[in-house]
Design a protein around this motif. Structure first.
Motif, PDB file in Angstrom:
ATOM      1  N   LYS A  17       0.831  -1.204   0.000  1.00 24.28           N
ATOM      2  CA  LYS A  17       0.000   0.000   0.000  1.00 24.28           C
ATOM      3  C   LYS A  17       0.869   1.259   0.000  1.00 24.28           C
ATOM      4  O   LYS A  17       0.616   2.205  -0.741  1.00 24.28           O
ATOM      5  N   VAL A  20       2.514   1.705  -3.521  1.00 21.45           N
ATOM      6  CA  VAL A  20       1.564   2.118  -4.559  1.00 21.45           C
ATOM      7  C   VAL A  20       1.201   3.592  -4.370  1.00 21.45           C
ATOM      8  O   VAL A  20       1.121   4.349  -5.348  1.00 21.45           O
ATOM      9  N   HIS A  21       1.028   4.030  -3.127  1.00 23.92           N
ATOM     10  CA  HIS A  21       0.746   5.444  -2.881  1.00 23.92           C
ATOM     11  C   HIS A  21       1.939   6.314  -3.285  1.00 23.92           C
ATOM     12  O   HIS A  21       1.766   7.408  -3.808  1.00 23.92           O
ATOM     13  N   GLU A  22       3.136   5.804  -3.053  1.00 24.94           N
ATOM     14  CA  GLU A  22       4.338   6.524  -3.477  1.00 24.94           C
ATOM     15  C   GLU A  22       4.346   6.685  -4.996  1.00 24.94           C
ATOM     16  O   GLU A  22       4.664   7.754  -5.516  1.00 24.94           O
ATOM     17  N   TRP A  23       3.958   5.629  -5.724  1.00 25.46           N
ATOM     18  CA  TRP A  23       3.905   5.695  -7.178  1.00 25.46           C
ATOM     19  C   TRP A  23       2.856   6.708  -7.637  1.00 25.46           C
ATOM     20  O   TRP A  23       3.089   7.484  -8.568  1.00 25.46           O
ATOM     21  N   GLU A  24       1.693   6.728  -6.962  1.00 31.07           N
ATOM     22  CA  GLU A  24       0.638   7.656  -7.345  1.00 31.07           C
ATOM     23  C   GLU A  24       1.072   9.107  -7.137  1.00 31.07           C
ATOM     24  O   GLU A  24       0.732   9.980  -7.927  1.00 31.07           O
ATOM     25  N   ASP A  25       1.817   9.366  -6.070  1.00 29.81           N
ATOM     26  CA  ASP A  25       2.249  10.728  -5.766  1.00 29.81           C
ATOM     27  C   ASP A  25       3.431  11.173  -6.625  1.00 29.81           C
ATOM     28  O   ASP A  25       3.437  12.273  -7.164  1.00 29.81           O
ATOM     29  N   GLY A  27       5.159   9.113  -9.123  1.00 32.93           N
ATOM     30  CA  GLY A  27       5.338   8.500 -10.434  1.00 32.93           C
ATOM     31  C   GLY A  27       6.479   7.512 -10.491  1.00 32.93           C
ATOM     32  O   GLY A  27       6.889   7.106 -11.571  1.00 32.93           O
ATOM     33  N   SER A  36       2.087   2.052 -15.883  1.00 41.02           N
ATOM     34  CA  SER A  36       0.691   1.768 -15.555  1.00 41.02           C
ATOM     35  C   SER A  36       0.570   1.349 -14.091  1.00 41.02           C
ATOM     36  O   SER A  36       1.546   0.941 -13.464  1.00 41.02           O
ATOM     37  N   LYS A  37      -0.645   1.464 -13.577  1.00 38.43           N
ATOM     38  CA  LYS A  37      -0.877   1.094 -12.178  1.00 38.43           C
ATOM     39  C   LYS A  37      -0.680  -0.407 -11.985  1.00 38.43           C
ATOM     40  O   LYS A  37      -0.180  -0.846 -10.954  1.00 38.43           O
TER      41      LYS A  37
END
Length: 64
Positions: A17, A20-25, A27, A36-37
């Motif tokens: 979790k 994934v949040h790090e990736w959303e913030d 990239g 992609s996600k």
């Protein structure tokens, strides 16, 4: 944010979790830049399991 240590399933879930949040913030996850996600989630799973010292597929010991 640092990843949690430990081999428990809760620690692995928490690490996924977080990544994934790090990736959303930002990239990126660590030094990789998944586009992609879906790929970001696969990368997060791999990193979390590596941190826990586990493999994605647990194999049964072979009998000789």
């Amino acid at each position: 944010m640092p990843l949690k240590g430990g081999k428990s399933q809760d620690a692995v879930k928490s690490n996924i979790k977080t990544l994934v949040h790090e990736w959303e913030d930002e990239g990126k996850i660590g030094s990789s830049h998944p586009r992609s996600k879906k790929k970001a989630i696969k990368q997060a799973v791999a990193i979390s399991l590596k941190k826990a010292g586990k493999s994605r597929t647990q194999q049964k010991p072979r009998k000789h």
